[in-house]
Structures are given as C-alpha cells and as structure tokens.
Motif scaffolding. Sequence first.
Motif, PDB file in Angstrom:
ATOM      1  N   UNK A 252      -0.373  -2.859   3.378  1.00  0.00           N
ATOM      2  CA  UNK A 252       0.551  -1.744   3.157  1.00  0.00           C
ATOM      3  C   UNK A 252      -0.024  -0.869   2.066  1.00  0.00           C
ATOM      4  N   UNK A 253      -0.148   0.426   2.344  1.00  0.00           N
ATOM      5  CA  UNK A 253      -0.651   1.369   1.353  1.00  0.00           C
ATOM      6  C   UNK A 253       0.521   2.085   0.704  1.00  0.00           C
ATOM      7  N   UNK A 254       0.586   1.991  -0.621  1.00  0.00           N
ATOM      8  CA  UNK A 254       1.644   2.631  -1.399  1.00  0.00           C
ATOM      9  C   UNK A 254       1.048   3.867  -2.054  1.00  0.00           C
ATOM     10  N   UNK A 255       1.710   5.015  -1.855  1.00  0.00           N
ATOM     11  CA  UNK A 255       1.221   6.261  -2.431  1.00  0.00           C
ATOM     12  C   UNK A 255       1.587   6.395  -3.899  1.00  0.00           C
ATOM     13  N   UNK A 256       1.075   7.444  -4.518  1.00  0.00           N
ATOM     14  CA  UNK A 256       1.322   7.684  -5.947  1.00  0.00           C
ATOM     15  C   UNK A 256       2.809   7.812  -6.266  1.00  0.00           C
ATOM     16  N   UNK A 257       3.605   8.219  -5.266  1.00  0.00           N
ATOM     17  CA  UNK A 257       5.059   8.376  -5.493  1.00  0.00           C
ATOM     18  C   UNK A 257       5.814   7.058  -5.322  1.00  0.00           C
ATOM     19  N   UNK A 258       5.098   5.971  -5.054  1.00  0.00           N
ATOM     20  CA  UNK A 258       5.732   4.657  -4.943  1.00  0.00           C
ATOM     21  C   UNK A 258       6.281   4.330  -3.575  1.00  0.00           C
ATOM     22  N   UNK A 259       6.030   5.180  -2.581  1.00  0.00           N
ATOM     23  CA  UNK A 259       6.523   4.914  -1.232  1.00  0.00           C
ATOM     24  C   UNK A 259       5.395   4.408  -0.335  1.00  0.00           C
ATOM     25  N   UNK A 260       5.776   3.692   0.719  1.00  0.00           N
ATOM     26  CA  UNK A 260       4.796   3.208   1.691  1.00  0.00           C
ATOM     27  C   UNK A 260       4.312   4.409   2.506  1.00  0.00           C
ATOM     28  N   UNK A 261       2.990   4.565   2.582  1.00  0.00           N
ATOM     29  CA  UNK A 261       2.437   5.681   3.341  1.00  0.00           C
ATOM     30  C   UNK A 261       1.648   5.223   4.569  1.00  0.00           C
ATOM     31  N   UNK A 262       1.299   3.935   4.631  1.00  0.00           N
ATOM     32  CA  UNK A 262       0.566   3.431   5.794  1.00  0.00           C
ATOM     33  C   UNK A 262       0.698   1.914   5.866  1.00  0.00           C
ATOM     34  N   UNK A 263       0.590   1.401   7.093  1.00  0.00           N
ATOM     35  CA  UNK A 263       0.591  -0.041   7.345  1.00  0.00           C
ATOM     36  C   UNK A 263      -0.530  -0.323   8.325  1.00  0.00           C
ATOM     37  N   UNK A 264      -1.275  -1.398   8.053  1.00  0.00           N
ATOM     38  CA  UNK A 264      -2.410  -1.754   8.899  1.00  0.00           C
ATOM     39  C   UNK A 264      -2.291  -3.201   9.341  1.00  0.00           C
ATOM     40  N   UNK A 265      -2.681  -3.457  10.587  1.00  0.00           N
ATOM     41  CA  UNK A 265      -2.588  -4.808  11.145  1.00  0.00           C
ATOM     42  C   UNK A 265      -3.532  -5.752  10.409  1.00  0.00           C
ATOM     43  N   UNK A 266      -3.265  -7.056  10.515  1.00  0.00           N
ATOM     44  CA  UNK A 266      -4.135  -8.038   9.862  1.00  0.00           C
ATOM     45  C   UNK A 266      -5.594  -7.926  10.304  1.00  0.00           C
ATOM     46  N   UNK A 267      -5.836  -7.562  11.562  1.00  0.00           N
ATOM     47  CA  UNK A 267      -7.202  -7.504  12.070  1.00  0.00           C
ATOM     48  C   UNK A 267      -7.963  -6.264  11.608  1.00  0.00           C
ATOM     49  N   UNK A 268      -7.257  -5.268  11.064  1.00  0.00           N
ATOM     50  CA  UNK A 268      -7.925  -4.062  10.590  1.00  0.00           C
ATOM     51  C   UNK A 268      -8.679  -4.388   9.308  1.00  0.00           C
ATOM     52  N   UNK A 269      -9.979  -4.216   9.339  1.00  0.00           N
ATOM     53  CA  UNK A 269     -10.822  -4.520   8.176  1.00  0.00           C
ATOM     54  C   UNK A 269     -10.489  -3.567   7.022  1.00  0.00           C
ATOM     55  N   UNK A 270     -10.554  -4.057   5.786  1.00  0.00           N
ATOM     56  CA  UNK A 270     -10.240  -3.212   4.631  1.00  0.00           C
ATOM     57  C   UNK A 270     -11.106  -1.959   4.539  1.00  0.00           C
ATOM     58  N   UNK A 271     -12.327  -2.030   5.032  1.00  0.00           N
ATOM     59  CA  UNK A 271     -13.217  -0.870   4.943  1.00  0.00           C
ATOM     60  C   UNK A 271     -13.282  -0.077   6.244  1.00  0.00           C
ATOM     61  N   UNK A 272     -12.327  -0.323   7.158  1.00  0.00           N
ATOM     62  CA  UNK A 272     -12.262   0.444   8.402  1.00  0.00           C
ATOM     63  C   UNK A 272     -12.017   1.915   8.075  1.00  0.00           C
ATOM     64  N   UNK A 273     -12.517   2.781   8.948  1.00  0.00           N
ATOM     65  CA  UNK A 273     -12.418   4.218   8.713  1.00  0.00           C
ATOM     66  C   UNK A 273     -10.984   4.671   8.454  1.00  0.00           C
TER      67      UNK A 273
END
Length: 166
Positions: free
Chosen positions: A134-155
């Motif tokens: 889960x990516x949290x933006x500077x404003x403290x809200x969730x801005x993205x969610x990625x599946x477990x299989x999505x590599x951390x360095x995926x585009x």
Amino acid sequence: MASETNSPLDVDIAALQGGPADLGQYAGKVVLIVNVASKCGLTPQYTGLEQLHERYAAQGFTVLGVPCNQFLGQEPGSAEEIAEFCSATYGVTFPMTEKIEVNGEGRHPLYERLVGFADAEGHSGDIRWNFEKFLIGRDGTVVARFSPQTEPEAAEVVAAVEKALG
C-alpha cells in the motif's frame, strides 16, 4: 496529523524491537506499507524493497515492513529472529513494526484503514498473501495498492512512488 483524517499513519502500533513505531513521524512523507514474512516464496522481495527504500529515502520516502504470520505460518519467528533475518539476509534498513494480523477478527487497526482501497484490478478487502503493498501519499491517504506478486521495483510501483513524491 489530525485523527479525523482516518489516515493509516494515525494508528498506534509498536516497533518490531519494542516501543511505539510512531507512524506520525512519516506525516508529509511517502510510505510503502508491506506485510512481510521471512519464509515465503516472495521473501526475496526484501531485496527490491530495500533498494526502493535506499533509492528514494532522501526524497522523503520509506518502506514500512509489517510482519504477519497469517499466511501458512510463514513468519513464525520472534521479533529478534525477524530483525536478525532481515538484517543478515537482506540488509534491511527500513523500519519494521511488531508482528500483527492483517485479516480476520484480530485485524490490526492499521490494516482496517488500508483494506478498503482497491488495486488497479479492482481488488479490495482482505490481504491476499504476504507482500501486498500500500502506497501512502504525503497527505496520509492511500494512493495505490499492489498485489503480493508485484515486485517492489516494477515499473508501476516506481511510477506511483515517483508521482507521490512529486
């Protein structure tokens, strides 16, 4: 941060090595929250998470690892064992919280605030496996969610982090 924001960063959670994790210190920063496990087929993602953390830390980014033992018992260790494994095996320097539950009746409040957000495929709700992100933006809200299989360095992860960093 004000508690009425319902931000994941407003919850209380302990650090892996004890004491409060103080998520409020990440206010105004970009945070990638990941439920992690030491004995999972996806455990090598620690390498990519650490590289992402190092690459963007100076710009106000951090990875936050959240150990969880709810998926086939793949995080059975004590706090000390988890810390030693992550440091010795993957050179992890990003912060880690206490081991928690991410699904079910015992779901930690941190994940109560995360699971309602859908990923690009429309999945919301329960965590599917270790290393869901889960990516949290500077404003403290969730801005993205990625599946477990999505590599951390995926585009798509890198693009979302860079966009959130502005």
